[in-house]
Design a protein around this motif. Sequence first.
Motif, PDB file in Angstrom:
ATOM      1  N   GLN A   1       0.596  -1.185   0.001  1.00  0.00           N
ATOM      2  CA  GLN A   1       0.005   0.047  -0.051  1.00  0.00           C
ATOM      3  C   GLN A   1       0.959   1.232  -0.073  1.00  0.00           C
ATOM      4  OE1 GLN A   1      -3.523  -0.052  -0.213  1.00  0.00           O
ATOM      5  NE2 GLN A   1      -3.258  -2.195  -0.086  1.00  0.00           N
ATOM      6  N   LYS A   2       1.964   1.241   0.641  1.00  0.00           N
ATOM      7  CA  LYS A   2       2.822   2.553   0.743  1.00  0.00           C
ATOM      8  C   LYS A   2       4.250   1.962   0.598  1.00  0.00           C
ATOM      9  CE  LYS A   2      -0.513   4.778   4.005  1.00  0.00           C
ATOM     10  NZ  LYS A   2      -0.979   5.126   5.240  1.00  0.00           N
TER      11      LYS A   2
ATOM     12  N   SER B   1       3.272  10.316  -3.664  1.00  0.00           N
ATOM     13  CA  SER B   1       2.599  11.380  -2.683  1.00  0.00           C
ATOM     14  C   SER B   1       2.937  12.928  -2.759  1.00  0.00           C
ATOM     15  CB  SER B   1       2.835  10.497  -1.375  1.00  0.00           C
ATOM     16  OG  SER B   1       2.043  11.408  -0.354  1.00  0.00           O
TER      17      SER B   1
ATOM     18  N   HIS C   1       1.869   5.676  -2.418  1.00  0.00           N
ATOM     19  CA  HIS C   1       0.766   5.120  -1.908  1.00  0.00           C
ATOM     20  C   HIS C   1      -0.187   4.624  -3.055  1.00  0.00           C
ATOM     21  CE1 HIS C   1      -2.282   8.333  -2.859  1.00  0.00           C
ATOM     22  NE2 HIS C   1      -1.183   9.042  -2.759  1.00  0.00           N
TER      23      HIS C   1
END
Length: 389
Positions: A246-247, A276, A344
């Motif tokens: 996810q990140k 991001s 992300h």
Amino acid sequence: MYVSEDCGAVYVREKGELRYVSADRNDAPQHRLFTRDFSFQLCTDTLPSASHTNRRDHFIFTYNKEGSLRYTVKSLFDISLQFIADHIEHVDSLVGFPEQMADKLFSAAEERHKFTAPQTAPRALQVFCEACGELVLRSLCLRYLLISERLEEIRQFQSLECLDLYGCRLGDNHERIHFLFPPHISLFSVVCFFIGANCLSDAGLQRLTAPVRVMKKGLENLQLLELSNPITEKGLGYLTCFKTLQKLDISGTNVTVTQLKWSLKGFFRKMRMVLSETPLKEFGHSDCKTEGWAEQVINQWEITASEVPKKDYKPRTNALQTLNSWSGTSDTTKKDKVVAIHFHKIDLCGTSSAAEHNTHSSTVAAQSSAPLSKRQSLSAEDLDLLNSY
């Protein structure tokens, strides 16, 4: 109670005092039962065996308000708990053991230094980790060079949710990574992984991801990855195996902003991740801390590691300076030049249409039903790596 002609004097102890009892007269005899310098010793070990020399007695000694010595026997529960803690490394399993009892047993074993002695620590931790899982340790944050000194013990924590190995000097050493992340063990519980400042190159990242890419074991459920190491565009290609990621933090790598805009656009589109606009707070190491029953055990390891002989200070200091020099932590000028590059996952429900989502689902289904060789497309380097295991 009375005194007859056939028996001698009768004494009764009331409220800690010895009193003479007589049915006919109230005057007590003038002689004493014991002399003033009388003393006694309570012996609990009758056998002069070496196995009994370290045994703790089962009595609790206290003084009352009059200054008299009193003792009480420990409860059967405390005696049993003490015995099991003294021999925890010989216990086969604690599976099914009540959680409250396991907590007390862990504390008792910790008091007896079962988790710090090299002879008993690995097995003692294994017994608790197999039965209690994340209760023993759910988050591990190492700031000392404990990987080489406590490698066997750290491997026992198989239920970690967050693992922070920032600055642990792993390097590309195959044996160390293989021993810490063996390919036959699934680390499905780890969702947050910080491995920055470990001097990992593309080769080290390849070895680290090999169990996931080839055997679907290891860090297969990883959701957050901090990767501040000198890796290149080739190394990022190994991250496609983390389907649940996810990140991602690639700050401080050898990947340039130009590569992100042009040659790596397809890579991040495939990962469904976007850059991001603001740095993500999860990569600040502020929320990462050691949590679980073994928190004090880790602290004791760190204290022991810091109390090394002076002859070991120089190489350890040089190693830390080497890590700080490339990561930018010792040079303020280099630190200011490090740009936070955080990615992300894109929310499919919010950014993609239903048709795109269905197309992606059909593609994943087709890949999962494809033959193993086509789905994994092992390279010659991967085959050599598997043979080395």
